[in-house]
Scaffold this motif. Sequence first.
Motif, PDB file in Angstrom:
ATOM      1  N   TRP A 166     -21.278   5.753  16.177  1.00 55.56           N
ATOM      2  CA  TRP A 166     -20.265   4.841  16.683  1.00 55.56           C
ATOM      3  C   TRP A 166     -20.368   4.632  18.192  1.00 55.56           C
ATOM      4  O   TRP A 166     -20.017   3.573  18.698  1.00 55.56           O
ATOM      5  CB  TRP A 166     -18.862   5.309  16.302  1.00 55.56           C
ATOM      6  N   GLN A 167     -20.882   5.627  18.922  1.00 52.83           N
ATOM      7  CA  GLN A 167     -21.023   5.476  20.375  1.00 52.83           C
ATOM      8  C   GLN A 167     -22.009   4.348  20.704  1.00 52.83           C
ATOM      9  O   GLN A 167     -21.801   3.581  21.643  1.00 52.83           O
ATOM     10  CB  GLN A 167     -21.514   6.773  21.039  1.00 52.83           C
ATOM     11  N   CYS A 168     -23.085   4.255  19.940  1.00 57.96           N
ATOM     12  CA  CYS A 168     -24.073   3.196  20.165  1.00 57.96           C
ATOM     13  C   CYS A 168     -23.466   1.819  19.887  1.00 57.96           C
ATOM     14  O   CYS A 168     -23.697   0.870  20.645  1.00 57.96           O
ATOM     15  CB  CYS A 168     -25.293   3.415  19.278  1.00 57.96           C
ATOM     16  N   LEU A 169     -22.704   1.712  18.812  1.00 55.17           N
ATOM     17  CA  LEU A 169     -22.049   0.437  18.505  1.00 55.17           C
ATOM     18  C   LEU A 169     -21.015   0.064  19.570  1.00 55.17           C
ATOM     19  O   LEU A 169     -20.905  -1.107  19.951  1.00 55.17           O
ATOM     20  CB  LEU A 169     -21.389   0.489  17.136  1.00 55.17           C
ATOM     21  N   ALA A 170     -20.274   1.063  20.050  1.00 50.32           N
ATOM     22  CA  ALA A 170     -19.289   0.794  21.100  1.00 50.32           C
ATOM     23  C   ALA A 170     -19.985   0.345  22.385  1.00 50.32           C
ATOM     24  O   ALA A 170     -19.539  -0.606  23.044  1.00 50.32           O
ATOM     25  CB  ALA A 170     -18.441   2.042  21.356  1.00 50.32           C
ATOM     26  N   ALA A 171     -21.096   1.002  22.743  1.00 51.26           N
ATOM     27  CA  ALA A 171     -21.847   0.604  23.942  1.00 51.26           C
ATOM     28  C   ALA A 171     -22.441  -0.784  23.772  1.00 51.26           C
ATOM     29  O   ALA A 171     -22.429  -1.599  24.714  1.00 51.26           O
ATOM     30  CB  ALA A 171     -22.935   1.631  24.233  1.00 51.26           C
ATOM     31  N   LEU A 172     -22.958  -1.083  22.588  1.00 48.63           N
ATOM     32  CA  LEU A 172     -23.508  -2.406  22.329  1.00 48.63           C
ATOM     33  C   LEU A 172     -22.435  -3.494  22.421  1.00 48.63           C
ATOM     34  O   LEU A 172     -22.667  -4.575  22.984  1.00 48.63           O
ATOM     35  CB  LEU A 172     -24.177  -2.426  20.948  1.00 48.63           C
ATOM     36  N   SER A 173     -21.254  -3.201  21.908  1.00 52.77           N
ATOM     37  CA  SER A 173     -20.137  -4.152  22.003  1.00 52.77           C
ATOM     38  C   SER A 173     -19.719  -4.370  23.451  1.00 52.77           C
ATOM     39  O   SER A 173     -19.477  -5.503  23.875  1.00 52.77           O
ATOM     40  CB  SER A 173     -18.936  -3.647  21.206  1.00 52.77           C
ATOM     41  N   ALA A 174     -19.654  -3.286  24.225  1.00 57.61           N
ATOM     42  CA  ALA A 174     -19.294  -3.409  25.641  1.00 57.61           C
ATOM     43  C   ALA A 174     -20.341  -4.231  26.385  1.00 57.61           C
ATOM     44  O   ALA A 174     -20.007  -5.076  27.221  1.00 57.61           O
ATOM     45  CB  ALA A 174     -19.149  -2.031  26.273  1.00 57.61           C
TER      46      ALA A 174
ATOM     47  N   ALA B 282     -22.260  -6.536  25.090  1.00 51.76           N
ATOM     48  CA  ALA B 282     -22.096  -7.925  24.662  1.00 51.76           C
ATOM     49  C   ALA B 282     -20.962  -8.595  25.437  1.00 51.76           C
ATOM     50  O   ALA B 282     -21.077  -9.765  25.829  1.00 51.76           O
ATOM     51  CB  ALA B 282     -21.838  -7.997  23.165  1.00 51.76           C
ATOM     52  N   PHE B 283     -19.867  -7.887  25.681  1.00 49.20           N
ATOM     53  CA  PHE B 283     -18.773  -8.446  26.460  1.00 49.20           C
ATOM     54  C   PHE B 283     -19.204  -8.729  27.893  1.00 49.20           C
ATOM     55  O   PHE B 283     -18.875  -9.767  28.462  1.00 49.20           O
ATOM     56  CB  PHE B 283     -17.559  -7.504  26.458  1.00 49.20           C
ATOM     57  N   VAL B 284     -19.944  -7.804  28.482  1.00 42.58           N
ATOM     58  CA  VAL B 284     -20.408  -8.008  29.859  1.00 42.58           C
ATOM     59  C   VAL B 284     -21.338  -9.214  29.932  1.00 42.58           C
ATOM     60  O   VAL B 284     -21.214 -10.052  30.828  1.00 42.58           O
ATOM     61  CB  VAL B 284     -21.103  -6.731  30.391  1.00 42.58           C
ATOM     62  N   PHE B 285     -22.275  -9.327  28.991  1.00 41.25           N
ATOM     63  CA  PHE B 285     -23.158 -10.487  28.968  1.00 41.25           C
ATOM     64  C   PHE B 285     -22.369 -11.778  28.746  1.00 41.25           C
ATOM     65  O   PHE B 285     -22.683 -12.811  29.329  1.00 41.25           O
ATOM     66  CB  PHE B 285     -24.234 -10.352  27.884  1.00 41.25           C
ATOM     67  N   GLY B 286     -21.348 -11.717  27.912  1.00 37.53           N
ATOM     68  CA  GLY B 286     -20.536 -12.900  27.638  1.00 37.53           C
ATOM     69  C   GLY B 286     -19.762 -13.393  28.848  1.00 37.53           C
ATOM     70  O   GLY B 286     -19.432 -14.571  28.944  1.00 37.53           O
ATOM     71  N   ILE B 287     -19.478 -12.495  29.782  1.00 38.37           N
ATOM     72  CA  ILE B 287     -18.772 -12.898  30.996  1.00 38.37           C
ATOM     73  C   ILE B 287     -19.697 -13.695  31.912  1.00 38.37           C
ATOM     74  O   ILE B 287     -19.297 -14.673  32.527  1.00 38.37           O
ATOM     75  CB  ILE B 287     -18.215 -11.662  31.735  1.00 38.37           C
ATOM     76  N   PHE B 288     -20.958 -13.273  31.984  1.00 39.66           N
ATOM     77  CA  PHE B 288     -21.878 -13.855  32.961  1.00 39.66           C
ATOM     78  C   PHE B 288     -22.797 -14.939  32.402  1.00 39.66           C
ATOM     79  O   PHE B 288     -23.240 -15.803  33.143  1.00 39.66           O
ATOM     80  CB  PHE B 288     -22.728 -12.752  33.593  1.00 39.66           C
ATOM     81  N   LEU B 289     -23.115 -14.905  31.120  1.00 36.04           N
ATOM     82  CA  LEU B 289     -24.053 -15.860  30.541  1.00 36.04           C
ATOM     83  C   LEU B 289     -23.313 -16.938  29.753  1.00 36.04           C
ATOM     84  O   LEU B 289     -22.394 -16.648  28.989  1.00 36.04           O
ATOM     85  CB  LEU B 289     -25.039 -15.142  29.620  1.00 36.04           C
ATOM     86  N   ASN B 290     -23.742 -18.169  29.925  1.00 36.17           N
ATOM     87  CA  ASN B 290     -23.136 -19.276  29.185  1.00 36.17           C
ATOM     88  C   ASN B 290     -23.751 -19.377  27.796  1.00 36.17           C
ATOM     89  O   ASN B 290     -24.960 -19.217  27.637  1.00 36.17           O
ATOM     90  CB  ASN B 290     -23.360 -20.580  29.928  1.00 36.17           C
ATOM     91  N   PRO B 291     -22.942 -19.670  26.784  1.00 35.76           N
ATOM     92  CA  PRO B 291     -23.487 -19.846  25.437  1.00 35.76           C
ATOM     93  C   PRO B 291     -24.296 -21.141  25.338  1.00 35.76           C
ATOM     94  O   PRO B 291     -24.139 -22.037  26.180  1.00 35.76           O
ATOM     95  CB  PRO B 291     -22.239 -19.892  24.552  1.00 35.76           C
ATOM     96  N   PRO B 292     -25.127 -21.279  24.320  1.00 33.58           N
ATOM     97  CA  PRO B 292     -25.950 -22.487  24.183  1.00 33.58           C
ATOM     98  C   PRO B 292     -25.186 -23.697  23.641  1.00 33.58           C
ATOM     99  O   PRO B 292     -25.773 -24.741  23.416  1.00 33.58           O
ATOM    100  CB  PRO B 292     -27.038 -22.049  23.199  1.00 33.58           C
ATOM    101  N   TYR B 293     -23.906 -23.587  23.422  1.00 37.28           N
ATOM    102  CA  TYR B 293     -23.085 -24.681  22.905  1.00 37.28           C
ATOM    103  C   TYR B 293     -21.987 -25.001  23.923  1.00 37.28           C
ATOM    104  O   TYR B 293     -21.763 -24.264  24.878  1.00 37.28           O
ATOM    105  CB  TYR B 293     -22.454 -24.295  21.556  1.00 37.28           C
ATOM    106  N   GLY B 294     -21.298 -26.106  23.727  1.00 37.66           N
ATOM    107  CA  GLY B 294     -20.216 -26.490  24.618  1.00 37.66           C
ATOM    108  C   GLY B 294     -19.055 -25.504  24.546  1.00 37.66           C
ATOM    109  O   GLY B 294     -18.707 -25.018  23.472  1.00 37.66           O
TER     110      GLY B 294
END
Length: 134
Positions: free
Chosen positions: A40-48, A50-62
């Motif tokens: 579960w620690q790996c999944l929690a780190a992966l989720s965190a 993903a959130f950090v990347f989501g703050i800085f990177l724009n998605p490929p859609y509008g």
Amino acid sequence: MNAALFSVLGGALLTRYLLPMYPLVLLIALTAIYRRVRWWQCLAALSALAFVFGIFLNPPYGFAPEDNLAYAHVIRLQQNGIAELENRYPGATVLSAWPMTDELTRPELGYLQAVIPRGSHRGLHRRADCPRRP
């Protein structure tokens, strides 16, 4: 409670309105993962991550710019535009719509040094309201 009120009362549901619910949803998800997944620690780190990347990177859609830090670019663009107005056209009257009307008349927001005279109009979308160019 927040989601229930939006479901019952309706209204414009924007992502930022759900912001108070994110910690609760994440804690519930983490509890479910903790009980069912061995790593579960790996999944929690992966989720965190993903959130950090989501703050800085724009998605490929509008998407709405206020959903991540892309809104900072919008603010810098508005600040540069207002600075250009102050430098090139001091004392000029600017026809604008909300929210730019606040940014042009309230120096405490940090966009300008002094109030720029402005005209605002509810129906800027109507072609008859726009002056014709020669």
